[in-house]
Every structure is written in structure tokens, then in C-alpha cells.
Enzyme design. Structure first.
Site, mmCIF file in Angstrom:
data_model
loop_
_atom_site.group_PDB
_atom_site.id
_atom_site.type_symbol
_atom_site.label_atom_id
_atom_site.label_comp_id
_atom_site.label_asym_id
_atom_site.label_seq_id
_atom_site.Cartn_x
_atom_site.Cartn_y
_atom_site.Cartn_z
ATOM 1 N N TYR A 7 0.828 -1.218 0.000
ATOM 2 C CA TYR A 7 0.000 0.000 0.000
ATOM 3 C C TYR A 7 0.865 1.272 0.000
ATOM 4 C CZ TYR A 7 -3.239 3.437 2.134
ATOM 5 O OH TYR A 7 -3.981 4.551 2.433
ATOM 6 N N LEU A 65 5.448 -10.411 -2.246
ATOM 7 C CA LEU A 65 4.021 -10.407 -2.583
ATOM 8 C C LEU A 65 3.174 -11.196 -1.588
ATOM 9 C CD1 LEU A 65 4.179 -10.706 -6.514
ATOM 10 C CD2 LEU A 65 4.245 -8.660 -5.091
ATOM 11 N N ASN A 98 1.590 -9.947 0.847
ATOM 12 C CA ASN A 98 0.400 -9.165 1.189
ATOM 13 C C ASN A 98 0.063 -8.172 0.076
ATOM 14 O OD1 ASN A 98 -1.704 -8.606 3.036
ATOM 15 N ND2 ASN A 98 -0.671 -6.727 3.683
ATOM 16 N N ASP A 133 12.457 -12.326 -1.014
ATOM 17 C CA ASP A 133 12.285 -12.055 0.409
ATOM 18 C C ASP A 133 13.441 -11.225 0.950
ATOM 19 O OD1 ASP A 133 12.028 -12.540 3.353
ATOM 20 O OD2 ASP A 133 10.408 -13.814 2.603
ATOM 21 N N SER A 171 6.501 3.433 13.214
ATOM 22 C CA SER A 171 5.080 3.639 13.481
ATOM 23 C C SER A 171 4.899 4.412 14.778
ATOM 24 C CB SER A 171 4.415 2.265 13.602
ATOM 25 O OG SER A 171 3.125 2.381 14.138
ATOM 26 N N TYR A 217 3.835 -6.935 16.904
ATOM 27 C CA TYR A 217 4.062 -6.022 15.779
ATOM 28 C C TYR A 217 4.746 -4.739 16.263
ATOM 29 C CZ TYR A 217 3.345 -2.373 12.397
ATOM 30 O OH TYR A 217 3.577 -1.318 11.555
ATOM 31 N N LYS A 241 8.721 -3.104 15.643
ATOM 32 C CA LYS A 241 9.108 -1.773 15.142
ATOM 33 C C LYS A 241 10.080 -1.094 16.112
ATOM 34 C CE LYS A 241 6.979 -1.767 11.332
ATOM 35 N NZ LYS A 241 7.679 -1.684 10.054
ATOM 36 N N LEU A 250 -9.639 1.008 10.271
ATOM 37 C CA LEU A 250 -10.940 1.676 10.179
ATOM 38 C C LEU A 250 -11.372 1.981 8.737
ATOM 39 C CD1 LEU A 250 -13.325 2.956 11.690
ATOM 40 C CD2 LEU A 250 -12.028 5.099 11.718
ATOM 41 N N ARG A 296 -11.710 -2.180 21.816
ATOM 42 C CA ARG A 296 -10.808 -3.227 21.312
ATOM 43 C C ARG A 296 -9.577 -3.253 22.199
ATOM 44 N NH1 ARG A 296 -8.768 -2.499 15.148
ATOM 45 N NH2 ARG A 296 -7.724 -0.724 16.100
HETATM 46 P P1 NAD Z 1 1.589 -3.645 3.052
HETATM 47 O O1 NAD Z 1 1.364 -4.984 3.662
HETATM 48 O O2 NAD Z 1 0.609 -3.160 2.051
HETATM 49 O O3 NAD Z 1 3.048 -3.589 2.389
HETATM 50 C C1 NAD Z 1 4.127 -4.340 2.862
HETATM 51 C C2 NAD Z 1 4.741 -5.049 1.681
HETATM 52 O O4 NAD Z 1 5.866 -5.801 2.125
HETATM 53 C C3 NAD Z 1 3.776 -6.029 1.015
HETATM 54 O O5 NAD Z 1 3.775 -5.798 -0.379
HETATM 55 C C4 NAD Z 1 4.355 -7.406 1.343
HETATM 56 O O6 NAD Z 1 4.104 -8.338 0.311
HETATM 57 C C5 NAD Z 1 5.829 -7.085 1.511
HETATM 58 N N1 NAD Z 1 6.566 -7.989 2.405
HETATM 59 C C6 NAD Z 1 6.218 -8.391 3.647
HETATM 60 N N2 NAD Z 1 7.184 -9.183 4.158
HETATM 61 C C7 NAD Z 1 8.167 -9.259 3.216
HETATM 62 C C8 NAD Z 1 9.411 -9.909 3.165
HETATM 63 N N3 NAD Z 1 9.846 -10.659 4.172
HETATM 64 N N4 NAD Z 1 10.170 -9.773 2.049
HETATM 65 C C9 NAD Z 1 9.722 -9.019 1.016
HETATM 66 N N5 NAD Z 1 8.537 -8.383 1.004
HETATM 67 C C10 NAD Z 1 7.771 -8.497 2.103
HETATM 68 O O7 NAD Z 1 1.746 -2.610 4.245
HETATM 69 P P2 NAD Z 1 1.821 -1.019 4.228
HETATM 70 O O8 NAD Z 1 0.611 -0.495 4.895
HETATM 71 O O9 NAD Z 1 2.183 -0.530 2.871
HETATM 72 O O10 NAD Z 1 3.027 -0.799 5.244
HETATM 73 C C11 NAD Z 1 4.363 -0.586 4.803
HETATM 74 C C12 NAD Z 1 5.267 -0.456 6.000
HETATM 75 O O11 NAD Z 1 4.816 0.621 6.814
HETATM 76 C C13 NAD Z 1 5.274 -1.686 6.924
HETATM 77 O O12 NAD Z 1 6.581 -1.871 7.410
HETATM 78 C C14 NAD Z 1 4.329 -1.292 8.038
HETATM 79 O O13 NAD Z 1 4.630 -1.965 9.239
HETATM 80 C C15 NAD Z 1 4.624 0.201 8.156
HETATM 81 N N6 NAD Z 1 3.508 0.956 8.746
HETATM 82 C C16 NAD Z 1 2.261 0.843 8.213
HETATM 83 C C17 NAD Z 1 1.199 1.549 8.778
HETATM 84 C C18 NAD Z 1 -0.202 1.391 8.256
HETATM 85 O O14 NAD Z 1 -1.145 1.700 8.981
HETATM 86 N N7 NAD Z 1 -0.407 0.980 6.996
HETATM 87 C C19 NAD Z 1 1.442 2.381 9.885
HETATM 88 C C20 NAD Z 1 2.732 2.482 10.384
HETATM 89 C C21 NAD Z 1 3.770 1.762 9.803
HETATM 90 C C1 WQD Z 2 -8.404 3.554 14.268
HETATM 91 C C2 WQD Z 2 -9.576 3.846 15.203
HETATM 92 C C3 WQD Z 2 -10.218 1.947 16.532
HETATM 93 C C4 WQD Z 2 -11.543 -0.508 13.159
HETATM 94 C C5 WQD Z 2 -3.206 0.561 13.778
HETATM 95 C C6 WQD Z 2 -1.987 -0.064 14.381
HETATM 96 C C7 WQD Z 2 -0.828 0.872 14.274
HETATM 97 C C8 WQD Z 2 -0.637 1.357 12.837
HETATM 98 C C9 WQD Z 2 -1.902 1.843 12.223
HETATM 99 C C10 WQD Z 2 0.986 0.069 11.725
HETATM 100 C C11 WQD Z 2 -9.409 3.242 16.599
HETATM 101 C C12 WQD Z 2 -11.331 2.330 15.584
HETATM 102 C C13 WQD Z 2 -11.057 0.526 13.941
HETATM 103 C C14 WQD Z 2 -12.920 -0.848 13.263
HETATM 104 C C15 WQD Z 2 -13.211 0.893 14.903
HETATM 105 N N1 WQD Z 2 -0.211 0.305 11.976
HETATM 106 N N2 WQD Z 2 -11.867 1.202 14.787
HETATM 107 N N3 WQD Z 2 -13.696 -0.131 14.133
HETATM 108 O O1 WQD Z 2 -5.460 1.047 15.878
HETATM 109 O O2 WQD Z 2 -4.906 3.499 15.453
HETATM 110 O O3 WQD Z 2 -3.500 1.753 14.477
HETATM 111 O O4 WQD Z 2 -2.945 0.877 12.409
HETATM 112 O O5 WQD Z 2 1.954 0.499 12.252
HETATM 113 O O6 WQD Z 2 0.276 0.187 14.743
HETATM 114 O O7 WQD Z 2 -2.247 -0.364 15.742
HETATM 115 O O8 WQD Z 2 -5.746 2.080 13.566
HETATM 116 O O9 WQD Z 2 -7.465 1.939 11.807
HETATM 117 O O10 WQD Z 2 -7.200 0.004 13.420
HETATM 118 O O11 WQD Z 2 -8.158 2.149 14.266
HETATM 119 O O12 WQD Z 2 -13.950 1.493 15.669
HETATM 120 O O13 WQD Z 2 -13.416 -1.782 12.615
HETATM 121 O O14 WQD Z 2 -10.750 3.223 14.658
HETATM 122 O O15 WQD Z 2 -10.731 1.533 17.772
HETATM 123 O O16 WQD Z 2 -9.990 4.143 17.497
HETATM 124 P P1 WQD Z 2 -4.954 2.095 14.978
HETATM 125 P P2 WQD Z 2 -7.148 1.473 13.184
#
Ligand code: NAD
Ligand code: WQD
Length: 338
Positions: free
Chosen positions: A11, A33, A35, A58, A124, A149, A153, A200, A292
Site C-alpha cells: 500500500y 508479494l 500481502n 524475500d 510507526s 508487531y 518496530k 478503520l 478493542r
Molecule cells: P503492506 O502490507 O501493504 O506492504 C508491505 C509489503 O511488504 C507487502 O507488499 C508485502 O508483500 C511485503 N513484504 C512483507 N514481508 C516481506 C518480506 N519478508 N520480504 C519481502 N517483502 C515483504 O503494508 P503497508 O501499509 O504498505 O506498510 C508498509 C510499511 O509501513 C510496513 O513496514 C508497516 O509496518 C509500516 N507501517 C504501516 C502503517 C499502516 O497503517 N499501513 C502504519 C505504520 C507503519
Molecule cells: C483507528 C480507530 C479503533 C476498526 C493501527 C496499528 C498501528 C498502525 C496503524 C501500523 C481506533 C477504531 C477501527 C474498526 C473501529 N499500523 N476502529 N472499528 O489502531 O490506530 O492503528 O494501524 O503500524 O500500529 O495499531 O488504527 O485503523 O485500526 O483504528 O472502531 O473496525 O478506529 O478503535 O480508534 P490504529 P485502526
């Protein structure tokens, strides 16, 4: 400049790959790939007319990394690859530590061996735990993450800090994302979670499109504006731009640096839901459920350090975020499959 983007089919990685190509960088994507699919990279190509080189593999595979660094002249790495589902991490901690911690260590070893020392890491806001006050600044102490998770980080941040102490050639950006949402304005790239979404916005948009019956709101008794949880939602395209600024900044700045990537504004679940309903013109049925486990009441960033040091600020509003999410979801009700 040639950039290795691990997790570049995901994403945030795919939106950042697009921003890099548009800015004239060459991009090599490494993604297993697990996810995602390469459809996101086809969309990137359709939008900008340029393509990244995709290597399926990988980040834990040292021999593959060595080959990539030998064959491609990589200048810097944006490291997105990892697993990110909080609940799954509780059930499968070893997978999370192996991919997120093990993968990051293997990547750094291969980078050092190849003489590549510029790294931007996807951290994060979860590393802050439950801060006592808002907004959250980078100098707040890190907390105790409540799940593997979040631990993964924080561990990687600490590993990278030690690494930068030990070897001054490293230039590292730790980017602490708040809550990334939204989609590319074209409506052809966006978030495409596997199975039932945990977060969400994907949940709301799948209810709106008819794939899920109703939203569960996790708690309406928090000490917030309307009792529902408050978060700092940031548009994924703003987030992608933040990576380019961080990449430019570490070119000038040795050492390790931490930047919050958020807007500085908090919105409640109810406010997000209402904004989405307005943008989509659809009613989204919901039911209030108990809190939650592991959730905090509120979280939003002080984004001034990134503004001052990176010259970066999020520019897209909540309205933009929900409108773009809906455009993507309604164009592609089943994600990249359609
Ligand atoms: P995502 O799952 O869409 O993207 C992660 C990608 O990494 C995927 O394409 C997956 O196939 C690939 N991947 C996973 N493990 C792998 C491996 N061992 N080798 C090669 N490829 C691998 O997730 P995203 O939302 O795009 O998140 C990207 C990064 O940002 C992640 O590290 C995630 O922890 C971090 N992050 C995401 C959020 C969020 O809410 N989306 C918030 C904070 C941090
Ligand atoms: C947002 C708000 C929920 C779903 C998570 C990870 C964090 C980061 C981002 C990677 C909260 C509420 C949610 C639903 C709801 N990821 N909610 N119904 O929990 O802030 O963060 O994603 O690093 O590490 O913990 O994001 O989108 O899950 O929730 O009411 O079905 O929406 O309680 O208040 P969160 P979220």
C-alpha cells in the site's frame, strides 16, 4: 539515483514508488508479494508511464540481497517490507520477529557489505505506547508496545540506533507514521487488504461498497470529543512525499533521525465515518461494540519537526482522504482483482 524499495508492491510502498518515479528516480522493488500483488506496480506504470524493476523475493534472503546490490547500483534503500497486522502478530509472533526484525537486520548487513548506508525505515506511532499528553513529539519516551508487531518496530528502531553509533557512515531516517489512509487521486491505486480489514478506513469503505454488513465501532466511552477513538489520519500520497523529503534530507545529514509523519490533527471514529458518508453519499450502518483490547483513546502528532527539518507538511484534508478512498473502492470493489 537508484533506490531499492523493499515492500514496494504494498500500500504505502507502491504510492512511494510512484512518487519516486515521478520525481525522476530509478526504482528497484523487492517484494515477496505475501500481502500484495504486482497489479499495484502495473497501476504505477499506467499512471506515470515509467516502471520500477520488480524483483520477487524475500528481504530475509541474504544471497538475493547480495545479488541485487551487486547487479544494481543502489544508492539508498526505502524499507517498507514487513508484516503489519496487530492481531495476527499476537498469534504468530515468530513470523513478525523473523520478517520485521530478522529482515531488517539481514537488509542492513547486505547494505553494509555493499557500501550502501542510506536507509529510510517505516516505523510507526505505535512505538510511543500510550503517551501522557498530546500532541506526540519525537522526543517523547517510547512506550511498551502491547503486541509483537509494535515490539518489532521498536526493536528495529533500537537496532538502527546502535548501528548508527557503531558506524558513522550510516544515514538513517526513522519515519513514525500515524494512520495512513486514502488512495491515489486517479482512483486506480489504493489499499487492498487481504481478508477482513483490521483498520478503520478499509473497513468503512468495504461496508459502503456492500462487501461487509456493518461497521463495529470499538468503544464510545473514551474521554474524547464524542467518546470514540481519535487518531491522526494522513493521506498516503502526503506520506509518500514525506519519504522523498527524508531521502533528500539524509543525503545532507549523517547519523540517525526520527520524524513523525502525521498531519497534527486528530479526528474521532464518528467524525471519519460522517466525512466518509458525506463523500460517498452512502449510509454506513454501524454498531457500537466494546473497546478493542490494546487501543488507546487518542493519538495525534506534533508534526513540526518534519516541517522544520524536512520542509514537509501534509497538505490533504480529511475530506480529500475519504473522497480518494471512496473513488478507489468504488472503482475497484474487489481491490486490484477488479
Ligand atoms: P503492506 O502490507 O501493504 O506492504 C508491505 C509489503 O511488504 C507487502 O507488499 C508485502 O508483500 C511485503 N513484504 C512483507 N514481508 C516481506 C518480506 N519478508 N520480504 C519481502 N517483502 C515483504 O503494508 P503497508 O501499509 O504498505 O506498510 C508498509 C510499511 O509501513 C510496513 O513496514 C508497516 O509496518 C509500516 N507501517 C504501516 C502503517 C499502516 O497503517 N499501513 C502504519 C505504520 C507503519
Ligand atoms: C483507528 C480507530 C479503533 C476498526 C493501527 C496499528 C498501528 C498502525 C496503524 C501500523 C481506533 C477504531 C477501527 C474498526 C473501529 N499500523 N476502529 N472499528 O489502531 O490506530 O492503528 O494501524 O503500524 O500500529 O495499531 O488504527 O485503523 O485500526 O483504528 O472502531 O473496525 O478506529 O478503535 O480508534 P490504529 P485502526
Amino acid at each position: 539515483m537508484k533506490i531499492l524499495v523493499t515492500g514496494g508492491a504494498g500500500y504505502i510502498g507502491s504510492h512511494t514508488t510512484l512518487a519516486l518515479l515521478e520525481a525522476g528516480y530509478e526504482v528497484v522493488v523487492l517484494d515477496n508479494l505475501c500481502n500484495s500483488s504486482d497489479a499495484a506496480l502495473h497501476a504505477v506504470e499506467a499512471i506515470c508511464g515509467k516502471s520500477a524493476r520488480m524483483i520477487r523475493g524475500d528481504v530475509c534472503d541474504r544471497a538475493l540481497l547480495d545479488r541485487i546490490f551487486r547487479e544494481q547500483r543502489i544508492d539508498a534503500v526505502l524499507h517498507f517490507a514487513g508484516l503489519k497486522a496487530v492481531g495476527e502478530s499476537v498469534r504468530k509472533p515468530l513470523d513478525y520477529y523473523e520478517n520485521n526484525v530478522g529482515g531488517s537486520i539481514t537488509l542492513c548487513q547486505a547494505m553494509a557489505a555493499a557500501g550502501v548506508f542510506r536507509l529510510v525505515f517505516s516505523s510507526s506511532a505505535t512505538v510511543y505506547g500510550e503517551p501522557e499528553q498530546m500532541p506526540i513529539r519525537e522526543d517523547f519516551p517510547t512506550g511498551i508496545p502491547t503486541n509483537p508487531y509494535g515490539q518489532s518496530k521498536l526493536i528495529v528502531e533500537n537496532v538502527l540506533r546502535d548501528l548508527s553509533q557503531a558506524e558513522p557512515r550510516w544515514r538513517i531516517a526513522l519515519l513514525r507514521y500515524f494512520n495512513p489512509i486514502g488512495a491515489h487521486h486517479s482512483g486506480h491505486m489504493g489499499e487492498d487488504p487481504n481478508g477482513i480489514p483490521n483498520n478503520l478506513l478499509p473497513y468503512i469503505s468495504q461496508v459502503a461498497v456492500g462487501s461487509l454488513p456493518e461497521l463495529s465501532i470499538f468503544g464510545d466511552d473514551y474521554p474524547t470529543i464524542d467518546g470514540t477513538g481519535v487518531r491522526d489520519y494522513i493521506h498516503v500520497v502526503d506520506l509518500a512525499d514525506g519519504h522523498l523529503k527524508a531521502l533528500q534530507s539524509i543525503a545532507e545529514r549523517p547519523g540517525i533521525h526520527t520524524w513523525n509523519l502525521g498531519t497534527g490533527d486528530g479526528y474521532s471514529v464518528m467524525q471519519v465515518l460522517q466525512a466518509f458518508e458525506q463523500a460517498s453519499g452512502r449510509a454506513v450502518p454501524y454498531r457500537v461494540m466494546p473497546r478493542r483490547s490494546g487501543d488507546i483513546a487518542e493519538s495525534w502528532a506534533d508534526a513540526s519537526k518534519a516541517a522544520k527539518e524536512l520542509g514537509w507538511k501534509a497538505t490533504r484534508s480529511l475530506q480529500d482522504m475519504v473522497t480518494d478512498t471512496w473513488r478507489w473502492q468504488s472503482n475497484h470493489p474487489r481491490g486490484y482483482l477488479q
